[in-house]
Design a protein around this motif. Structure first.
Motif, PDB file in Angstrom:
ATOM      1  N   VAL A   1       0.876  -1.164   0.000  1.00  0.00           N
ATOM      2  CA  VAL A   1       0.000   0.000   0.000  1.00  0.00           C
ATOM      3  C   VAL A   1       0.918   1.219   0.000  1.00  0.00           C
ATOM      4  O   VAL A   1       1.838   1.310   0.815  1.00  0.00           O
ATOM      5  N   LYS A   2       0.707   2.141  -0.915  1.00  0.00           N
ATOM      6  CA  LYS A   2       1.550   3.327  -0.983  1.00  0.00           C
ATOM      7  C   LYS A   2       1.082   4.374   0.022  1.00  0.00           C
ATOM      8  O   LYS A   2      -0.131   4.591   0.201  1.00  0.00           O
ATOM      9  N   THR A   3       2.053   5.022   0.656  1.00  0.00           N
ATOM     10  CA  THR A   3       1.751   5.940   1.751  1.00  0.00           C
ATOM     11  C   THR A   3       2.569   7.218   1.612  1.00  0.00           C
ATOM     12  O   THR A   3       3.755   7.162   1.277  1.00  0.00           O
ATOM     13  N   ARG A   4       1.911   8.336   1.880  1.00  0.00           N
ATOM     14  CA  ARG A   4       2.646   9.605   1.908  1.00  0.00           C
ATOM     15  C   ARG A   4       1.962  10.566   2.866  1.00  0.00           C
ATOM     16  O   ARG A   4       0.726  10.661   2.906  1.00  0.00           O
ATOM     17  N   GLY A   5       2.771  11.306   3.634  1.00  0.00           N
ATOM     18  CA  GLY A   5       2.223  12.275   4.569  1.00  0.00           C
ATOM     19  C   GLY A   5       3.267  12.734   5.562  1.00  0.00           C
ATOM     20  O   GLY A   5       4.470  12.528   5.379  1.00  0.00           O
ATOM     21  N   ARG A   6       2.800  13.315   6.637  1.00  0.00           N
ATOM     22  CA  ARG A   6       3.721  13.857   7.637  1.00  0.00           C
ATOM     23  C   ARG A   6       3.035  13.886   9.003  1.00  0.00           C
ATOM     24  O   ARG A   6       1.810  13.849   9.107  1.00  0.00           O
ATOM     25  N   MET A   7       3.875  13.990  10.028  1.00  0.00           N
ATOM     26  CA  MET A   7       3.406  14.017  11.409  1.00  0.00           C
ATOM     27  C   MET A   7       4.112  15.160  12.133  1.00  0.00           C
ATOM     28  O   MET A   7       5.319  15.342  11.986  1.00  0.00           O
ATOM     29  N   THR A   8       3.352  15.942  12.890  1.00  0.00           N
ATOM     30  CA  THR A   8       3.921  17.043  13.664  1.00  0.00           C
ATOM     31  C   THR A   8       3.397  16.968  15.098  1.00  0.00           C
ATOM     32  O   THR A   8       2.436  16.246  15.387  1.00  0.00           O
ATOM     33  N   PHE A   9       4.013  17.741  15.990  1.00  0.00           N
ATOM     34  CA  PHE A   9       3.538  17.752  17.380  1.00  0.00           C
ATOM     35  C   PHE A   9       3.740  19.136  17.983  1.00  0.00           C
ATOM     36  O   PHE A   9       4.541  19.950  17.502  1.00  0.00           O
ATOM     37  N   LYS A  10       2.990  19.383  19.043  1.00  0.00           N
ATOM     38  CA  LYS A  10       3.089  20.648  19.776  1.00  0.00           C
ATOM     39  C   LYS A  10       2.526  20.423  21.179  1.00  0.00           C
ATOM     40  O   LYS A  10       2.007  19.337  21.493  1.00  0.00           O
ATOM     41  N   ALA A  11       2.593  21.427  22.005  1.00  0.00           N
ATOM     42  CA  ALA A  11       2.000  21.332  23.334  1.00  0.00           C
ATOM     43  C   ALA A  11       0.479  21.312  23.209  1.00  0.00           C
ATOM     44  O   ALA A  11      -0.106  22.117  22.479  1.00  0.00           O
ATOM     45  N   GLY A  12      -0.159  20.370  23.909  1.00  0.00           N
ATOM     46  CA  GLY A  12      -1.608  20.251  23.850  1.00  0.00           C
ATOM     47  C   GLY A  12      -2.322  21.114  24.881  1.00  0.00           C
ATOM     48  O   GLY A  12      -1.685  21.797  25.695  1.00  0.00           O
TER      49      GLY A  12
ATOM     50  N   ASP B   1      -5.886  13.842  14.864  1.00  0.00           N
ATOM     51  CA  ASP B   1      -5.275  14.594  15.964  1.00  0.00           C
ATOM     52  C   ASP B   1      -5.499  13.816  17.257  1.00  0.00           C
ATOM     53  O   ASP B   1      -6.651  13.523  17.621  1.00  0.00           O
ATOM     54  N   VAL B   2      -4.402  13.495  17.932  1.00  0.00           N
ATOM     55  CA  VAL B   2      -4.490  12.713  19.171  1.00  0.00           C
ATOM     56  C   VAL B   2      -3.576  13.322  20.230  1.00  0.00           C
ATOM     57  O   VAL B   2      -2.680  14.116  19.922  1.00  0.00           O
ATOM     58  N   GLU B   3      -3.814  12.934  21.461  1.00  0.00           N
ATOM     59  CA  GLU B   3      -2.950  13.342  22.565  1.00  0.00           C
ATOM     60  C   GLU B   3      -3.117  12.369  23.719  1.00  0.00           C
ATOM     61  O   GLU B   3      -4.043  11.531  23.713  1.00  0.00           O
ATOM     62  N   ILE B   4      -2.215  12.478  24.685  1.00  0.00           N
ATOM     63  CA  ILE B   4      -2.339  11.709  25.929  1.00  0.00           C
ATOM     64  C   ILE B   4      -2.371  12.721  27.073  1.00  0.00           C
ATOM     65  O   ILE B   4      -1.329  13.238  27.496  1.00  0.00           O
ATOM     66  N   PRO B   5      -3.565  13.055  27.563  1.00  0.00           N
ATOM     67  CA  PRO B   5      -3.667  14.029  28.658  1.00  0.00           C
ATOM     68  C   PRO B   5      -2.986  13.508  29.931  1.00  0.00           C
ATOM     69  O   PRO B   5      -2.795  12.302  30.120  1.00  0.00           O
ATOM     70  N   ASP B   6      -2.661  14.433  30.805  1.00  0.00           N
ATOM     71  CA  ASP B   6      -2.036  14.080  32.079  1.00  0.00           C
ATOM     72  C   ASP B   6      -3.076  13.384  32.966  1.00  0.00           C
ATOM     73  O   ASP B   6      -4.085  13.994  33.350  1.00  0.00           O
ATOM     74  N   PRO B   7      -2.865  12.086  33.309  1.00  0.00           N
ATOM     75  CA  PRO B   7      -3.867  11.375  34.124  1.00  0.00           C
ATOM     76  C   PRO B   7      -4.012  11.941  35.531  1.00  0.00           C
ATOM     77  O   PRO B   7      -5.011  11.662  36.207  1.00  0.00           O
ATOM     78  N   ALA B   8      -3.040  12.750  35.964  1.00  0.00           N
ATOM     79  CA  ALA B   8      -3.167  13.379  37.282  1.00  0.00           C
ATOM     80  C   ALA B   8      -4.168  14.516  37.259  1.00  0.00           C
ATOM     81  O   ALA B   8      -4.667  14.932  38.306  1.00  0.00           O
ATOM     82  N   LYS B   9      -4.492  15.015  36.099  1.00  0.00           N
ATOM     83  CA  LYS B   9      -5.405  16.160  35.990  1.00  0.00           C
ATOM     84  C   LYS B   9      -6.704  15.820  35.272  1.00  0.00           C
ATOM     85  O   LYS B   9      -7.690  16.555  35.410  1.00  0.00           O
TER      86      LYS B   9
ATOM     87  N   LYS C   1      -2.969   5.519  26.981  1.00  0.00           N
ATOM     88  CA  LYS C   1      -3.899   5.344  25.865  1.00  0.00           C
ATOM     89  C   LYS C   1      -4.128   6.675  25.155  1.00  0.00           C
ATOM     90  O   LYS C   1      -4.090   7.739  25.769  1.00  0.00           O
ATOM     91  N   LEU C   2      -4.380   6.592  23.860  1.00  0.00           N
ATOM     92  CA  LEU C   2      -4.556   7.787  23.049  1.00  0.00           C
ATOM     93  C   LEU C   2      -5.984   8.327  23.152  1.00  0.00           C
ATOM     94  O   LEU C   2      -6.953   7.568  23.118  1.00  0.00           O
ATOM     95  N   THR C   3      -6.077   9.637  23.268  1.00  0.00           N
ATOM     96  CA  THR C   3      -7.357  10.326  23.196  1.00  0.00           C
ATOM     97  C   THR C   3      -7.466  10.982  21.825  1.00  0.00           C
ATOM     98  O   THR C   3      -6.569  11.734  21.415  1.00  0.00           O
ATOM     99  N   VAL C   4      -8.545  10.715  21.106  1.00  0.00           N
ATOM    100  CA  VAL C   4      -8.740  11.288  19.776  1.00  0.00           C
ATOM    101  C   VAL C   4      -9.415  12.645  19.930  1.00  0.00           C
ATOM    102  O   VAL C   4     -10.520  12.762  20.462  1.00  0.00           O
ATOM    103  N   VAL C   5      -8.734  13.678  19.452  1.00  0.00           N
ATOM    104  CA  VAL C   5      -9.258  15.033  19.513  1.00  0.00           C
ATOM    105  C   VAL C   5     -10.048  15.365  18.255  1.00  0.00           C
ATOM    106  O   VAL C   5     -11.070  16.058  18.311  1.00  0.00           O
TER     107      VAL C   5
ATOM    108  N   HIS D   1      -0.426  15.807  15.347  1.00  0.00           N
ATOM    109  CA  HIS D   1      -1.245  15.964  14.150  1.00  0.00           C
ATOM    110  C   HIS D   1      -0.665  15.086  13.038  1.00  0.00           C
ATOM    111  O   HIS D   1       0.523  15.179  12.705  1.00  0.00           O
ATOM    112  N   ALA D   2      -1.497  14.230  12.458  1.00  0.00           N
ATOM    113  CA  ALA D   2      -1.077  13.335  11.382  1.00  0.00           C
ATOM    114  C   ALA D   2      -1.935  13.591  10.152  1.00  0.00           C
ATOM    115  O   ALA D   2      -3.157  13.739  10.255  1.00  0.00           O
TER     116      ALA D   2
END
Length: 380
Positions: free
Chosen positions: A254-265, A301-309, A316-320, A273-274
């Motif tokens: 399967v051919k694939t093309r793209g990019r992945m970036t990250f920042k503070a959530g 768009d996914v993130e892993i929130p701080d489980p303490a907050k 586990k991933l949270t889908v935004v 961001h994918a």
């Protein structure tokens, strides 16, 4: 070499009994001396005598025809002819290489033809392209070349096209935390869009296990869609699935093309961001050899929130956010499978009514406010 040996055997005059041994020996010595000496010399009286005797013998017909072309002369002639032929061949080879150096294995001159350059794999995408890929030469995809005529032919194969950027600390999270989220995101993309079992329509358990079970609006929606799909619970929003009784993949690429970036959530987290496009070559299972392609662009768009907050499951991933643009698949069919269109069998479902788009164009973001329904693709 066989021809040369036969010629030497036929012209060996040393065996002719009509020439006295002393005459032949003297002739041989004189001849060898003359060959060694490059400067002309006055012949000796004995040499003149031998020469005159041989001349008279030749005039009387006492010497065999062709006696002047003895073995040594024949061999020198043959070798000069061989080197002459080799010299011509080398000259021709040098000329050909000069005109087209790519013929030399390994391309030592570091030059490629335009067609070879056009077929070379593309580098990883690091930013949004400025335009859609240029048009390819018209070609019909086949079982042996399922990406013929497609820009995706130069894209990476499968998971190799999902590159993880270098992790750096951000938003109070360490580089190790960032790397963990990036790797989990990559795994989710692979399990959802490239795993063979998922593509065959099986339950994508590995992908589901990456999602936070406490996020009911996502995990619950997908679980329901896999059990009983409808227009409000569609597993195709996350997973690429084909009906195994209808089509199968051509080969295992399967051919694939793209990019992945990250920042503070926004939730004491790292936000990833994918943006990736997947190209699936398929053929019907009814014995037809016609190959078509389904092209899907996915935004995730996914993130892993701080489980303490926040009330989340650690690791586990949270889908935004998610979005998808599915091309060359039946419109308004909600059975949980992709249904590619084949020119030999017509389309499945309603005819497309939307605008014509290029499914390979990654230069523009997906418009979240775009109209619902199916459009027409300019190429597959």
């Amino acid at each position: 070499m066989n021809g040369l040996s036969q010629a030497l055997e036929l012209t060996d005059v040393s065996e002719d009994p009509k020439i006295p041994d002393d005459v032949w020996e003297q002739f041989t010595r004189d001849t060898e001396r003359d060959i060694r000496d490059s400067a002309p010399k006055e012949p000796s009286a004995r040499a003149r005598e031998v020469t005159e005797r041989l001349r008279r013998q030749e005039a009387r017909g006492e010497l065999p025809e062709g006696w002047r072309t003895g073995p040594a002369w024949q061999e020198r002639k043959s070798r000069r002819g061989l080197w002459g032929v080799l010299g011509i061949a080398v000259a021709v080879a040098v000329a050909v290489v000069a005109v087209k150096p790519s013929l030399v294995p390994g391309d030592p001159f570091g030059r490629k033809t335009s067609s070879e350059a056009a077929a070379a794999p593309l580098p990883q995408e690091t930013a949004a392209p400025t335009a859609a890929p240029s048009a390819e030469a018209a070609a019909i995809p086949t079982l042996d070349d399922p990406f013929a005529g497609s820009p995706a032919k130069r894209w990476a194969d499968g998971a190799a096209g999902i590159a993880v950027p270098e992790a750096k600390a951000v938003g109070g999270r360490s580089a190790a935390d960032v790397e963990r989220v990036l790797e989990l995101t990559r795994k989710l993309l692979v399990e959802s869009n490239l795993d063979p079992a998922t593509l065959r329509g099986e339950r994508p358990k590995a992908a589901l296990d990456l999602l936070d079970p406490l996020q009911k609006d996502v995990r619950g929606l997908l679980e329901t869609g896999l059990r009983k799909p409808d227009d409000k619970h569609d597993p195709l929003w996350m997973f690429s699935r084909f009906d195994p009784g209808e089509v199968r993949l051509v080969g295992d690429v399967v051919k694939t093309r793209g990019r992945m970036t990250f920042k503070a959530g926004d939730h004491a987290s790292v936000a990833v961001h994918a943006d990736y496009t997947f190209v699936y070559p398929v053929v019907q299972t009814n014995g037809s050899t016609e190959v078509t392609r389904t092209i899907i662009r996915r935004i995730l768009d996914v993130e892993i929130p701080d489980p303490a907050k926040y009330q989340v499951t650690p690791g586990k991933l949270t889908v935004v956010n998610w979005d998808q643009d599915i091309n060359n698949s039946a419109c308004d069919v909600y059975d949980g499978y992709l249904h590619p269109s084949f020119s030999s069998s017509g389309t499945t479902g309603p005819d497309p009514t939307g605008p014509t788009t290029d499914p390979y164009d990654r230069s523009k973001p997906l418009d979240p406010g775009r109209a619902e329904g199916c459009g027409t693709v300019s190429r597959v």
